[in-house]
Design a protein around this motif. Sequence first.
Motif, PDB file in Angstrom:
ATOM      1  N   ILE A   1       0.828  -1.210   0.000  1.00 52.59           N
ATOM      2  CA  ILE A   1       0.000   0.000   0.000  1.00 52.59           C
ATOM      3  C   ILE A   1       0.865   1.264   0.000  1.00 52.59           C
ATOM      4  O   ILE A   1       0.714   2.123  -0.864  1.00 52.59           O
ATOM      5  N   ILE A   2       1.776   1.399   0.972  1.00 48.57           N
ATOM      6  CA  ILE A   2       2.485   2.678   1.111  1.00 48.57           C
ATOM      7  C   ILE A   2       3.581   2.886   0.073  1.00 48.57           C
ATOM      8  O   ILE A   2       4.007   4.012  -0.135  1.00 48.57           O
ATOM      9  N   SER A   3       4.027   1.825  -0.599  1.00 47.64           N
ATOM     10  CA  SER A   3       5.098   1.976  -1.586  1.00 47.64           C
ATOM     11  C   SER A   3       4.599   2.489  -2.921  1.00 47.64           C
ATOM     12  O   SER A   3       5.394   2.815  -3.801  1.00 47.64           O
ATOM     13  N   ASP A   4       3.292   2.596  -3.099  1.00 47.36           N
ATOM     14  CA  ASP A   4       2.705   3.103  -4.342  1.00 47.36           C
ATOM     15  C   ASP A   4       2.387   4.584  -4.161  1.00 47.36           C
ATOM     16  O   ASP A   4       1.374   4.935  -3.557  1.00 47.36           O
TER      17      ASP A   4
ATOM     18  N   ASP B   1      12.507   2.290  -1.699  1.00 53.24           N
ATOM     19  CA  ASP B   1      13.480   1.208  -1.553  1.00 53.24           C
ATOM     20  C   ASP B   1      12.767  -0.066  -1.103  1.00 53.24           C
ATOM     21  O   ASP B   1      12.361  -0.186   0.050  1.00 53.24           O
ATOM     22  N   HIS B   2      12.626  -0.996  -2.049  1.00 52.05           N
ATOM     23  CA  HIS B   2      11.894  -2.231  -1.762  1.00 52.05           C
ATOM     24  C   HIS B   2      12.680  -3.177  -0.856  1.00 52.05           C
ATOM     25  O   HIS B   2      12.092  -4.068  -0.241  1.00 52.05           O
ATOM     26  N   ASP B   3      13.997  -3.009  -0.765  1.00 58.17           N
ATOM     27  CA  ASP B   3      14.808  -3.858   0.112  1.00 58.17           C
ATOM     28  C   ASP B   3      14.672  -3.454   1.578  1.00 58.17           C
ATOM     29  O   ASP B   3      14.556  -4.300   2.454  1.00 58.17           O
TER      30      ASP B   3
ATOM     31  N   SER C   1      10.961   7.811   0.762  1.00 50.62           N
ATOM     32  CA  SER C   1      11.314   9.154   1.231  1.00 50.62           C
ATOM     33  C   SER C   1      10.805  10.176   0.222  1.00 50.62           C
ATOM     34  O   SER C   1      10.771   9.923  -0.982  1.00 50.62           O
ATOM     35  N   TYR C   2      10.401  11.331   0.746  1.00 52.96           N
ATOM     36  CA  TYR C   2       9.748  12.345  -0.076  1.00 52.96           C
ATOM     37  C   TYR C   2       9.853  13.697   0.597  1.00 52.96           C
ATOM     38  O   TYR C   2      10.216  13.796   1.771  1.00 52.96           O
ATOM     39  N   GLY C   3       9.519  14.742  -0.135  1.00 58.68           N
ATOM     40  CA  GLY C   3       9.519  16.080   0.428  1.00 58.68           C
ATOM     41  C   GLY C   3       8.509  16.964  -0.277  1.00 58.68           C
ATOM     42  O   GLY C   3       8.279  16.820  -1.479  1.00 58.68           O
ATOM     43  N   VAL C   4       7.900  17.866   0.476  1.00 56.02           N
ATOM     44  CA  VAL C   4       6.952  18.820  -0.100  1.00 56.02           C
ATOM     45  C   VAL C   4       7.735  19.855  -0.895  1.00 56.02           C
ATOM     46  O   VAL C   4       8.691  20.446  -0.386  1.00 56.02           O
TER      47      VAL C   4
ATOM     48  N   MET D   1       8.991   7.127   5.442  1.00 52.27           N
ATOM     49  CA  MET D   1       8.258   6.087   6.142  1.00 52.27           C
ATOM     50  C   MET D   1       9.047   4.806   5.947  1.00 52.27           C
ATOM     51  O   MET D   1       9.444   4.484   4.826  1.00 52.27           O
ATOM     52  N   GLU D   2       9.274   4.111   7.048  1.00 53.47           N
ATOM     53  CA  GLU D   2      10.052   2.874   7.007  1.00 53.47           C
ATOM     54  C   GLU D   2       9.285   1.775   7.726  1.00 53.47           C
ATOM     55  O   GLU D   2       8.721   2.007   8.800  1.00 53.47           O
TER      56      GLU D   2
END
Length: 163
Positions: A55-58, A96-98, A103-106, A120-121
């Motif tokens: 869910i969160i990786s998309d 990072d699927h491993d 990671s992201y930024g506004v 988010m990890e």
Amino acid sequence: RALHPSPRTIPQSAHHNMRFTRKGQTRYDLGQEESAMAIELEYKLPHAVTDVWQIISDPGRIDWVAGVASCEFDGQVRRFKMDGAGDLAEQIFSVDHDTHTISYGVIESTPPLASHRASMELSAAPEGTLLTGRTAVEPAAVEPFIKQGMDASAAKLLEVLAK
């Protein structure tokens, strides 16, 4: 850029009426001369890491993100239409699927932010997954809104996972 916690962590406390726990503020070394105030929240989810990661990786998936009416994702930038709060654009720095880390930024918001970097990890935990959300943001006055949004999104994530 990865965030590295300093030893000034406020003890973990339980979030009432939710099936996750929340960790308080901490200070992060952003590799700059001065540290910026940042948020670190932890959520214990009773689901497998692979299920949560799906869910969160998309970056284009928004059914679990609180306050978002719609989203367009071009492969690098996701543009949100926020419920009652205008538009917001985030650049996706990595998925990072491993390590199960995004990671992201506004990069665009109303009002504009001086800086915003987040990640988010996911990690395996007894009986499920530990989701750790980290955000470094300026101005610090928006921190309560970010915490509220993260808490609400974690609650929505639990609802989506329960389906």
